[in-house]
Write an enzyme that holds these catalytic residues in place. Structure first.
Site: not given
Length: 870
Positions: A522, A525, A542
């Site tokens: 997860d 970046e 999201d």
């Protein structure tokens, strides 16, 4: 997969999905716009023919065409400056030609002039074997173009195509040999600018500021910008990730309300806005164009810095602001980057799949997923404890809903220390995983690259001691704020550190893990909540539980597929907010046809497992998930195609129908492979929906077998399910027995659905391996082509080497649109007969259609055989 998912900090890991965000909602003022970004503001203000560079000293060396780019003295600001001055420093351009129509152009500072430092070049993206495909240039021809005063230099590129270096004015383009028409062109408007590195002198102020953050820029601004033109183009696509339409809308130009450029900057954005060029999560500077007259071309800039891109619109002439003649129709774009070098690739196509294959030959194809990963995944931030996990798992069985993977988010850890477990909530992680595995299911736990700065945390102690963290400007371990609080970040650019990090996933080091546990890599970046802007990674982000976000998830996933990230999906139902039952049902119905299929939700949302919305809605969601499992043989075959060729699993309609203009700007419907057309429902209370069915084909409703004529828009009933159609001329493999997971489907028989075309023919493929290992790389797989012609179905072997062994059989063959009335079917070489059943004759849209079923032919999928209708 060797990927190009990067920006500002190069990704060490590529992942399928990501996750969370900062705890504050989206605020426009927290993110820079172009006017607050100096390199973007400078580039956008430049006028056409700004570039005064010319190409000189053109030679062939080491198989490349190289040239110096210099500014003639009459255009130099300081013509008497010595050799160390910026005015007289040349740039070096090189052109390299590769197999299958790929041109690479690099421009960098002249190393012989000893620039103050080497400019950054992106490592680890280009496939090592790509260089072996280089075609070593032996010669060039000279030609005067458009009455120029200087020669242009022409080299062979591919059958029917050549590359041209125009020396004055500077331009590099690809053209068709026969017609001379351009395909792709660099610097046709003269907007190229390359800011060279400098030694700071007294009085130079190169600092750039945004909010409370300052970038010192010790070697001065080093941005690059240029115009890139796509000829014969009706639309351009690509450069994810943005929550906007599939075709990229113009951002600047005559008659266009100027907007922000498309920004490539991996921002982790809480509740992002749809229909915006705002950059999200992943950045892939790869653009494709498509048009009816010329076909498809592509352009890729291998650059890891922040980038901004303007789309200037079809036929826009930058100098005169007028439309060009129709035979020169093109789309112009302006590419602006903060740093790096020019390292670009021109892909000539001319077909859509040619371009993605050419691109994949440079950066690689997507990895072959394990079979279970193509099923349905259930996730939430967070399932509370082992009892919650057991209850959710049992409810799937109680309601007869298949699923394969249950995910645990950050709260399962001991204080957000990754590779650990909360001993109070998850005291027996191995037993919990083994219990799931007993029903053929897996667990996924999350691991993030930010490490809690806690001297009692063994990974932090080891990373700190060995110097494995990213450093700040002073050389100290960078200290940022993320989920654990004060955190440092593993330096994934360093291959030795990547190897150390990979070792942490071993069973011996990840205590409590078992062979049925998989990892959610997860936030790779790395997000820094107290940075000037936050960083994110690749998935559709999201999202929010709204109809608009359901709608925009389709072009987002299609764009990711076009640019090499085919195993992607959206959080079903929306990560934030509480979808009502209708929205949730519609989301499941669309997402069931996306490559990655996962329900996920924020911890502040209401629980939304499929059985919580009433019997009718549970049935509709169960039906959607079951359809996905029925089609897993087809999906797995498509994942293999993507793994081999780079052609994505889900595709824009124009990829399959490049001559049908009605598909070019349609991103509400999409193709799964070449055989299924899916039309989502994106509005409330819809009882029916309109869907365009591409021309020159018959389309068979997946639910009823009803046939529709292509080339027109149809109104289709959609009260309880979204319209899905099988294209005539295709054969799709299925498994029609309902099981609780993919493991339990392993030995189930197959169904083949044959949709015949106007000639009574069809073909399709089926790929099978063990679904879990890499043995397919050694030839351990089954790959069959099915061909139906003249009333005969033939199975042909496409596999090379040692085949994977399977006793699975074909238990049913369904023919759609076959108009004869056979009495039986003869199977060879076994020479036995199978029962044939003729379904009802249907007439829809002036097409007569029937459904014919061959029952229990009992031929093995791994064998050669024929089935002839008698």
């Amino acid at each position: 997969m060797k990927s190009v998912v990067f920006l500002h900090y190069f990704l060490g890991f590529i992942l399928l999905v990501s996750h969370l965000n900062s705890v504050s909602s989206w605020k426009k003022e927290e993110f820079r716009n172009c006017n607050q970004t100096p390199f973007c503001k400078r580039a956008r203000s430049r006028k056409p023919q700004h570039c005064k560079l010319i190409a000189t000293d053109v030679i062939i060396g080491d198989g490349d065409l190289t040239a110096k780019l210099i500014t003639p003295k009459e255009f130099q600001e300081n013509p008497d400056e010595d050799s160390s001055g910026i005015a007289s420093n040349p740039l070096i351009l090189s052109l390299s030609v590769y197999e299958n129509g790929i041109l690479r152009m690099k421009i960098d500072e002249d190393a012989s002039r000893n620039p103050p430092k080497k400019r950054f070049e992106v490592p680890d993206v280009i496939l090592p074997e790509f260089e072996s495909k280089k075609l070593w240039l032996q010669r060039y021809t000279k030609q005067v173009i458009d009455g120029d005063s200087a020669d242009s230099f022409v080299v062979y590129l591919f059958d029917g195509y050549e590359a041209v270096l125009r020396s004055d004015p500077l331009e590099v383009f690809v053209r068709e040999q026969s017609s001379g028409k351009r395909v792709l062109s660099f610097n046709s408007h003269g907007l190229f600018d390359f800011e060279q590195l400098r030694v700071k002198k007294e009085g130079d102020d190169w600092e750039e500021r945004f909010r409370s953050h300052t970038d010192s820029r010790p070697y001065g601004p080093q941005s690059i910008s240029f115009d890139m033109s796509f000829y014969g183009a009706d639309f351009v696509y690509g450069i994810p990730e943005h929550a906007t339409s599939l075709s990229l809308k113009p951002t600047k130009g005559p008659g266009i309300e100027e907007s922000e450029p498309y920004r490539l900057f991996n921002l982790d954005v809480f509740e992002y806005l749809h229909e915006s060029p705002f950059g999200l999560y992943g950045s892939i500077p790869f653009m494709l164009s498509h048009g009816r007259t010329r076909g498809t071309s592509g352009f890729f800039w291998l650059n890891a810095a922040e980038m901004q891109i303007d789309v200037l619109g079809s036929g826009w002439d930058a100098e005169s602001s007028i439309m060009l003649p129709s035979d020169q129709n093109r789309i112009d774009t302006l590419w602006m980057s903060e740093a790096g070098i020019v390292d670009t690739f021109f892909f000539i196509g001319p077909k859509p799949k040619d371009v993605v294959k050419q691109y994949a030959s440079v950066t690689g194809t997507s990895a072959m997923p394990q079979l279970f990963a193509t099923g349905y995944h259930q996730c939430r931030w967070n399932y509370r404890d082992e009892e919650d996990v057991k209850n959710v798992d049992s409810k799937f069985d109680e309601y007869d809903i298949p699923y394969d993977v249950l995910w645990l988010d950050i709260e399962h850890t001991d204080g957000k220390r990754y590779f650990t477990w909360d001993k109070a909530l998850f005291p027996n992680p191995e037993e919990m995983q083994k219990d799931l595995a007993s029903r053929g299911r897996r667990m996924v736990t999350i691991v993030d690259p930010h490490i809690k700065r806690d001297e009692n945390y063994h990974i932090h102690k080891e990373a700190s001691k060995n110097g494995y963290y990213v450093k700040d400007a002073s050389g100290k371990d960078y200290d940022g704020w993320c989920w654990p609080g004060s955190s440092s970040y593993i330096d994934m650019v360093n291959p030795d550190i990547r190897s150390w990090w990979a070792d942490k996933f071993a069973y011996t080091q990840y205590v409590g893990s078992t062979p049925s546990l998989y990892i959610w890599n997860d936030m790779n970046e790395p997000s820094v909540f107290n940075g000037p802007e936050r960083y994110g990674t690749v998935w559709t982000g999201d999202n929010t539980a709204t109809w608009e976000q359901l709608r925009v998830s389709v072009p987002m996933i299609l764009t990711l597929g076009l640019t090499g990230i085919t195993f992607s999906g959206a959080d079903v139902g929306g990560f934030f907010g509480n979808p009502d039952s209708e929205l949730l049902v519609r989301w499941y119905q669309v997402a069931a046809y996306m490559p990655f299929f996962r329900g996920h939700a924020h911890h502040d949302t209401k629980r939304r497992e499929p059985w919580l919305f009433g019997e009718h809605n549970t049935k509709l969601m169960r039906d959607a998930i079951r359809v996905r499992y029925t089609l897993l043989p087809y999906f797995y075959t498509l994942f293999r195609e993507a793994n081999v060729s780079g052609v994505p699993v889900t595709r824009p309609m124009w990829m399959e129908f490049p001559d049908d203009e009605a598909t070019f700007n349609n991103d509400e419907a999409f193709m799964v492979g070449n055989g299924l057309l899916v039309q989502g429902v994106y509005t409330e209370h819809a009882k029916d929906v309109t869907v365009y069915l591409p021309k020159d084909h018959t389309w068979y409703d997946l639910r009823s077998g009803t046939a529709y004529k292509g080339g027109k828009t149809q109104k289709i009933e959609a009260a309880d399910a979204i319209p899905v159609f099988q294209r005539s001329g295709t054969i799709i493999p299925r498994k029609d027995r309902f099981r609780r997971s993919t493991v339990q489907m392993e030995n189930d028989p197959y169904t083949l659905v044959i949709a015949v075309d106007s000639s009574g023919e069809a073909e399709g493929e089926l790929y099978i391996d063990d679904g879990k290992s890499y043995e397919f790389n050694k030839g351990a797989y089954i790959h069959r082509r099915f061909v139906f012609s003249n009333g005969t179905l033939t199975s042909v072997n496409l596999a090379a080497g040692t085949q994977f062994l399977s006793d699975c059989t074909i238990e049913r063959i369904i023919l759609l649109g076959h108009l004869s009335k056979p009495k039986s079917a003869r199977i060879e070489p076994s020479n036995h007969a199978a029962e044939v059943e003729l379904g009802p004759l249907q007439i829809q849209s002036k097409i007569r259609s029937s459904v014919l079923t061959i029952r229990k032919p009992n031929v093995r999928v791994s064998d050669d055989w024929t089935i002839k209708l008698l």
